[in-house]
Design an enzyme around this catalytic site. Sequence first.
Site, short mmCIF file in Angstrom:
data_model
loop_
_atom_site.label_atom_id
_atom_site.label_comp_id
_atom_site.label_asym_id
_atom_site.label_seq_id
_atom_site.Cartn_x
_atom_site.Cartn_y
_atom_site.Cartn_z
N ASP A 290 -4.93 -4.09 0.73
CA ASP A 290 -3.66 -3.50 0.15
C ASP A 290 -2.95 -4.65 -0.62
OD1 ASP A 290 -1.70 -1.59 -0.06
OD2 ASP A 290 -0.48 -2.63 1.56
N ASP A 483 -1.10 -3.36 5.78
CA ASP A 483 -0.01 -3.53 6.87
C ASP A 483 0.81 -2.24 6.97
OD1 ASP A 483 1.41 -3.55 4.41
OD2 ASP A 483 3.06 -4.60 5.52
#
Length: 610
Positions: A290, A483
Amino acid sequence: MGVVFFFANMPTALAVTAYLVVGMTIVLTGIDMLRELKAGHWGLDILAVVAMVATLAVEEYLAGLIIALMLTGGEALEDMAAGRASRQLDALIMRKPTFAHVLDVDGVTVHRVSIDEVQVGDQLVVRGSEVVPVDGQLSSDYASLDESSVTGESLPVTKHSGQDIISGTINGTGTFHMIATSTAADSHYSKIVQLVEEAVSSRAPMVRLADRYAVPFTIVSLIVAGVAWWYSGDPVRFAEVLVVATPCPLLIGAPVSFMGGMSSAARANVIIKDGGTLERLAKIKSAAFDKTGTLTRGEPTVARVEPVKGTAHETLQMAASAEQYSVHVFADPIVNYARSENVEPVGIADAEEIATNGVTATTEVGEQLRVGKSAFIAEVVPAFTETELRAGETAVYVARDQELLGIIVLSDPLRQTSTATLNWLADHGVEDMVMVTGDMRGTALAVAKEVQFSADQVHASMTPTDKVYIVQKLPAPTLMVGDGINDAPILATADVGIAMGARGATAASESADAVITSENFSRLADVVHISRRTVAIAMQSMWFGMAVSIGLMTIAAFGYLPATIGALLQEVVDIVAIVVALRALRLYRNLPSATLRSASTEVSNIKSAT
């Protein structure tokens, strides 16, 4: 009467002892073995049971007693070794704070209460050398904290009034006051402890890998023992071979290695939920990352507001009003910036967050707001051009009633060690790496350039479903690092999901296989290094045990190794196998992160100088 006759004819007290002790061991081991077989696990204990039966049958009583001792003592040794290996994990659990000192409303009286009684907003007093009970905000002028067990920072960290304090850190010598911003259950340290408890209670799947060796090893052992009996005509030879075939190194070495690896990972601020994660991580061939909060710091700040159809004030006001109802990492910076500029939000009648896209809201006067990425705004606003961005910048577009009010540009700098860590992974066998992000392509490409990714490695404007599809197409085994809440599905889909969980548990850390509990991205290289070395040590322990056992079996097959001597030698092999496995406890030393941080610092200094 028959029992009396049976014992009366026992030749010696040794025989009596052997039949009682070895017989009981056979029964108990046999029961456990049947349970394992019923659960679908072919265990290695079958060789030990056959060996003990054979020693009793050929009256090698002392050898039978040694095997029984080896099995029961081996379990005790395994427990001791596993206990030492999990000491670092247990230390985190034992250090969990249990009480707090609450300052009364009079500002003078201090009460000691259970940590579960602490509420958000309580004024707390933390004395010297105490563990910070919950997350909070420092209200004293300053405080010196030891954050090593939580963030990995070895030196004391000085905090100033108004700064955030993480639970689980240790106060220095001075007393300070703080305001609780979380309850005990929601605190950062409590979430880490939950992950550790899962890790300590898990069973390493490497034991099942050892079980897979059980079938060929058992067959080979029985064949060698049977041929030795047939060739010599002496049934004692059968027992002598099986005595040294008892595979305790397989049973003990693998789980001890994996507990040691998990302990080393914990010391590197990475909580591994189960031993199987280490085994899969050691074989990783591809990885997806990400962007926001993973490759970047995840601490964006508003760089500028670019008005289009409205004023900068209107753009910021409408954005902050809608973003109050978002959990995206960009929401708080926009809301906080609006407050710092004394921009009051408008009343909102209804709001909804659209995952990976943005927020829709309806004001109390009926205005329709949309705040989010360009593609999301383009659904209701006529064609418009995206703003130009610099590296590390992201644009949030603000629309009202099908009209683009303006653009809020946020800056989210790259983590210091992102580039160096990705290069390390590429140099150590991770062949395919991609970035998967919900942000627009222009923003993603700017960050990709910084981490030396090509345009083909960037997948932007991804929904959670899109991200899952991208990872499923990568060569297995796959790794995903993220996250946020939107990363939870992909972390669960990948063969190994690792969450950057330094800010506390989210849906990401709940669905991940491992959690990096500090902000240091290079810990990813550490845990990959630890996983590979752990598997190598486990395999070394197992192969050592099997190789020595096969060698001893060969000697015993030709009649040169009495059963009692063979049983004693096998005990030595067990001890050596455990010592080999315990090397995994030292894997936290000389980790790659130290070199990566140094290299990243040098690069940063060069960039600053130029």
